[in-house]
Design an enzyme around this catalytic site. Sequence first.
Site, short mmCIF file in Angstrom:
data_model
loop_
_atom_site.label_atom_id
_atom_site.label_comp_id
_atom_site.label_asym_id
_atom_site.label_seq_id
_atom_site.Cartn_x
_atom_site.Cartn_y
_atom_site.Cartn_z
N ARG A 1 0.80 -1.05 0.03
CA ARG A 1 -0.04 0.07 0.09
C ARG A 1 1.15 1.47 -0.05
O ARG A 1 0.58 2.31 -0.54
CB ARG A 1 -0.99 0.12 1.44
CG ARG A 1 -1.70 1.39 1.26
CD ARG A 1 -2.95 1.48 2.20
NE ARG A 1 -2.80 0.41 3.30
CZ ARG A 1 -2.11 0.51 4.50
NH1 ARG A 1 -1.50 1.75 4.55
NH2 ARG A 1 -2.13 -0.13 5.56
N TYR B 1 -16.73 16.05 -16.21
CA TYR B 1 -17.04 14.67 -16.18
C TYR B 1 -17.92 14.34 -15.14
O TYR B 1 -17.95 14.64 -14.04
CB TYR B 1 -15.75 13.97 -16.00
CG TYR B 1 -15.75 12.30 -15.84
CD1 TYR B 1 -16.03 11.47 -16.82
CD2 TYR B 1 -15.79 11.79 -14.60
CE1 TYR B 1 -16.23 10.17 -17.05
CE2 TYR B 1 -15.79 10.36 -14.35
CZ TYR B 1 -16.25 9.64 -15.48
OH TYR B 1 -16.20 8.28 -15.51
N LYS C 1 -8.37 6.16 -19.61
CA LYS C 1 -8.38 6.26 -20.81
C LYS C 1 -7.29 6.43 -21.95
O LYS C 1 -6.80 5.43 -22.15
CB LYS C 1 -9.03 7.65 -20.75
CG LYS C 1 -10.01 8.03 -19.58
CD LYS C 1 -11.55 7.15 -19.91
CE LYS C 1 -12.22 7.08 -18.50
NZ LYS C 1 -12.60 8.23 -18.17
N ASP D 1 -7.50 18.48 -14.63
CA ASP D 1 -7.79 16.94 -15.18
C ASP D 1 -7.59 16.91 -16.45
O ASP D 1 -7.98 17.77 -17.53
CB ASP D 1 -9.22 16.77 -15.07
CG ASP D 1 -9.69 15.37 -15.45
OD1 ASP D 1 -8.92 14.87 -16.40
OD2 ASP D 1 -10.79 14.75 -15.03
C1 LIG Z 1 -13.17 8.58 -16.73
C2 LIG Z 1 -12.78 10.06 -16.17
C3 LIG Z 1 -12.45 10.38 -14.72
C4 LIG Z 1 -12.54 9.27 -13.96
O1 LIG Z 1 -11.71 8.36 -14.09
P1 LIG Z 1 -12.13 6.70 -13.56
O2 LIG Z 1 -10.78 6.01 -14.10
O3 LIG Z 1 -13.13 6.21 -14.33
O4 LIG Z 1 -12.15 6.89 -12.20
C5 LIG Z 1 -12.27 11.59 -14.51
N1 LIG Z 1 -12.32 12.61 -15.50
C6 LIG Z 1 -12.50 12.64 -16.69
C7 LIG Z 1 -12.29 13.45 -17.64
C8 LIG Z 1 -12.68 11.01 -17.32
O5 LIG Z 1 -12.92 11.11 -18.71
#
Ligand SMILES: *Cc1c(COP(=O)(O)O)cnc(C)c1O
Length: 383
Positions: free
Chosen positions: A51, A103, A200, A175
């Site tokens: 962890r 998101y 992604k 982000d």
């Molecule tokens: C998918 C996504 C998230 C969340 O991420 P996870 O890996 O699904 O928890 C946050 N911000 C954006 C822009 C995303 O496309």
Amino acid sequence: MGKKTLRFNSKTIHGGQFPDKAYGAVMPPIYQTSTYAQTTPGGHKGYEYSRSANPTRTALENALASIENGNYGLAFGSGLAAMDAVMKLLKPGDEVISTNDLYGGSYRIFKKIFEQYGIVFHFVGMQDASAIEAHINKKTKLIWVETPTNPMMNIIDIKAVAQLAKQHNVLLAVDNTFATPYLQLPLDLGADIVMHSATKYLGGHSDVVLGGLVVKDKELADRLYFIQNASGAVCGPMDSFLVLRGIKTLHVRMQRHCENGRAVAQYLANHPGVEKVYWPGFASHPNHQVAKDQMKDFGGMISFVPKGADYATAIKIVERLKVFTLAESLGGVESLAGHPASMTHASIPKEEREKSGVVDSLIRLSVGIEDVDDLIEDLEQAF
Ligand SMILES: *Cc1c(COP(=O)(O)O)cnc(C)c1O
């Protein structure tokens, strides 16, 4: 962490990476272990419990730091787990100013989780960065930016927001999931924290859920590391390995995502059955100039509204697609189509949704790296 002088297309492959010390393995081994043998209490080789740290995760964290031009990377079990760690920097009464076109899951963690703990959120359209200033007060601790936004493809001027944040001594988190460091480098533009859903584009193969944070500042890194270890939302070694492998081809994939995205956006814009296309590469996009300045290209994410369509018609179109897969998520090698109102953004109330343009007939495409003619033919038959 070395190798900082490499160019981006080399950093994706070598950044922060060293051959394995035991056998010289070129790829970091998957250290599938929870604990590590000690010769005497405290006598270990830098790892005690997974962890706190795991060598495969460390390799990924170093790679993340390298490609984002940061000094410290932290990897989590998901993008939202990474966001959760950022929010835990805050205390009850603290205020956050966030992009309004966000998101869906980010909106949900803010509204449904952290609002309960007394953190106050302001959702603001940031296409004009000066709109933020009216919401800044002594309690403001964090500005949360997503650009390009999801799914409206608005562009926010990171440099302008960073200037505001610095002026008011507020942290700026970006982000960077949609753009990836191939297209934009928020830390270089003045952000304090970069967040990723590596699920992604960084992973890129739709085979893993993982999140990351990158920062430059040591003290901020220490606070986030404390939260990562204390809250424990870490990713496992196998998932770390998959994202590390994905990052090695990020630049090649992104180049093709951008090429295909451009072709699909132009096809849609010229289609008589399409009312509106949202893609920052069009000169008519309201923040095209900012996109040109802060991004290397415009990416493979496109949203559009079919002419005269309602909720049901939009759903029919996405159901007819055969090469595009109807699915949540984005950023994989395969093209995906989604219907935000019923899928990714269903957790945002309809009135909130429509305020930012997410109408019932909006369709979002994550353009993959297939042959673009197959993608365009697929869209053609779906209309
Ligand atoms: C998918 C996504 C998230 C969340 O991420 P996870 O890996 O699904 O928890 C946050 N911000 C954006 C822009 C995303 O496309």
